[in-house]
Design a protein around this motif. Structure first.
Motif, PDB file in Angstrom:
ATOM      1  N   ASP A 146       2.992-102.480  62.563  1.00 45.40           N
ATOM      2  CA  ASP A 146       2.144-101.357  62.963  1.00 45.40           C
ATOM      3  C   ASP A 146       0.729-101.449  62.385  1.00 45.40           C
ATOM      4  OD1 ASP A 146       1.889 -98.656  64.299  1.00 45.40           O
ATOM      5  OD2 ASP A 146       1.360 -98.114  62.236  1.00 45.40           O
ATOM      6  N   ASP A 147       0.614-101.711  61.091  1.00 46.41           N
ATOM      7  CA  ASP A 147      -0.693-101.764  60.432  1.00 46.41           C
ATOM      8  C   ASP A 147      -0.947-103.188  59.932  1.00 46.41           C
ATOM      9  OD1 ASP A 147      -2.962-101.507  58.925  1.00 46.41           O
ATOM     10  OD2 ASP A 147      -2.241 -99.858  57.691  1.00 46.41           O
ATOM     11  N   PRO A 148      -1.974-103.873  60.454  1.00 43.19           N
ATOM     12  CA  PRO A 148      -2.233-105.249  60.021  1.00 43.19           C
ATOM     13  C   PRO A 148      -2.578-105.369  58.542  1.00 43.19           C
ATOM     14  CG  PRO A 148      -4.055-104.410  61.353  1.00 43.19           C
ATOM     15  CD  PRO A 148      -2.933-103.427  61.488  1.00 43.19           C
ATOM     16  N   ALA A 149      -2.933-104.260  57.912  1.00 39.94           N
ATOM     17  CA  ALA A 149      -3.306-104.298  56.499  1.00 39.94           C
ATOM     18  C   ALA A 149      -2.123-104.612  55.593  1.00 39.94           C
ATOM     19  CB  ALA A 149      -3.932-102.973  56.082  1.00 39.94           C
ATOM     20  N   ILE A 150      -0.893-104.435  56.090  1.00 39.43           N
ATOM     21  CA  ILE A 150       0.267-104.655  55.223  1.00 39.43           C
ATOM     22  C   ILE A 150       1.056-105.909  55.587  1.00 39.43           C
ATOM     23  CG2 ILE A 150       0.494-102.185  54.811  1.00 39.43           C
ATOM     24  CD1 ILE A 150       2.956-102.207  56.663  1.00 39.43           C
ATOM     25  N   LYS A 151       0.596-106.650  56.600  1.00 42.58           N
ATOM     26  CA  LYS A 151       1.405-107.789  57.050  1.00 42.58           C
ATOM     27  C   LYS A 151       1.494-108.903  56.014  1.00 42.58           C
ATOM     28  CE  LYS A 151      -2.315-110.045  59.696  1.00 42.58           C
ATOM     29  NZ  LYS A 151      -2.730-110.458  61.058  1.00 42.58           N
ATOM     30  N   GLY A 152       0.552-108.943  55.060  1.00 43.67           N
ATOM     31  CA  GLY A 152       0.623-109.948  54.017  1.00 43.67           C
ATOM     32  C   GLY A 152       1.816-109.769  53.100  1.00 43.67           C
ATOM     33  N   GLY A 153       2.380-108.559  53.076  1.00 45.15           N
ATOM     34  CA  GLY A 153       3.534-108.313  52.224  1.00 45.15           C
ATOM     35  C   GLY A 153       4.859-108.420  52.933  1.00 45.15           C
ATOM     36  N   LEU A 154       4.842-108.841  54.211  1.00 44.62           N
ATOM     37  CA  LEU A 154       6.072-108.908  55.004  1.00 44.62           C
ATOM     38  C   LEU A 154       6.928-110.117  54.620  1.00 44.62           C
ATOM     39  CD1 LEU A 154       7.823-107.950  57.422  1.00 44.62           C
ATOM     40  CD2 LEU A 154       6.387-109.397  58.881  1.00 44.62           C
ATOM     41  N   ALA A 155       8.228-109.878  54.489  1.00 46.86           N
ATOM     42  CA  ALA A 155       9.170-110.959  54.206  1.00 46.86           C
ATOM     43  C   ALA A 155      10.487-110.673  54.911  1.00 46.86           C
ATOM     44  CB  ALA A 155       9.406-111.090  52.700  1.00 46.86           C
ATOM     45  N   ALA A 156      11.138-111.731  55.388  1.00 45.41           N
ATOM     46  CA  ALA A 156      12.437-111.601  56.056  1.00 45.41           C
ATOM     47  C   ALA A 156      13.392-112.643  55.499  1.00 45.41           C
ATOM     48  CB  ALA A 156      12.294-111.772  57.565  1.00 45.41           C
TER      49      ALA A 156
END
Length: 212
Positions: A146-156
């Motif tokens: 939703d917010d590109p500002a937080i995609k750096g913290g995404l992990a799966a």
């Protein structure tokens, strides 16, 4: 030839630069680049980027660092992270266990503390293989942060039956949408963990039943 180049390259030859090594704001994507100054001659040649190790210390622990190998012609790596608490941090970049030139880097993060549920509340995970999957096939799901500002913290990540391998891969398709593929090797019940800044998004871990 690869082994020879490996011995010639030392941690002191590798450099890093970018605003994310100096300062940043909570909830924002902080970015920097690492330069090995070595250009692989072909896909089978030695690539020092595979030997780099990254870690970050500071008020919010751990801070996930998203590392992507980019620009094959210059041996560059792009690194992003999203801190959720202000304060002083230290970024460690090592090559064969030794700090590269300038590491550890001292970083000052400004801003207000961000509650983790705020980061994850609008993340949407969907797809036909979110509940069921097939053995030895490429199963697909999507994550919209939703917010590109937080995609750096995404992990799966995925966990499954003992001895199972899932070959999980995640690639960015759009500014906020990531495509995740997994190919489990055996049938059974699996758990898919999707996190932002080490906090599970709504619904995570997702239960997936894999059949033959």
């Amino acid at each position: 030839m690869a082994a020879k180049e490996d011995k010639m390259l030392s941690a002191s030859n590798i450099t890093a630069s970018g605003p994310g090594l100096v300062m940043g704001e909570t909830g924002g994507v902080c970015q920097f680049n690492v330069y090995t100054h070595y250009i692989p001659k072909d896909k089978n040649d030695f690539d020092p980027r595979t030997e780099l190790a990254f870690s970050m210390d500071g008020p919010s622990i751990p801070v996930p660092l998203k590392v992507d190998a980019v620009d094959e012609t210059r041996g560059v790596m792009d690194v992003t992270y999203t801190p959720i608490l202000p304060g002083n941090y230290s970024i460690n970049i090592k090559y064969h266990g030794e700090h590269i030139n300038g590491s550890p880097f001292k970083v000052r993060i400004e801003g207000e503390s961000i509650k983790q549920f705020t980061l994850t509340s609008k993340v949407n995970v969907y797809g036909s293989n979110l509940k069921t999957g097939k053995v030895n096939q490429t199963n697909v799901i999507y994550i919209d942060v939703d917010d590109p500002a937080i995609k750096g913290g995404l992990a799966a990540s995925m966990a499954g039956p003992k001895g199972a391998k899932v070959n999980l891969k995640m690639v960015e398709e759009k500014e906020t949408v990531f495509k995740v593929t997994y190919s489990p090797t055996i049938k059974g019940n699996y758990l898919l963990y999707v996190k932002i800044a080490n906090t599970n998004v709504p619904g995570s871990p997702f239960s997936i039943i894999v059949s033959p």
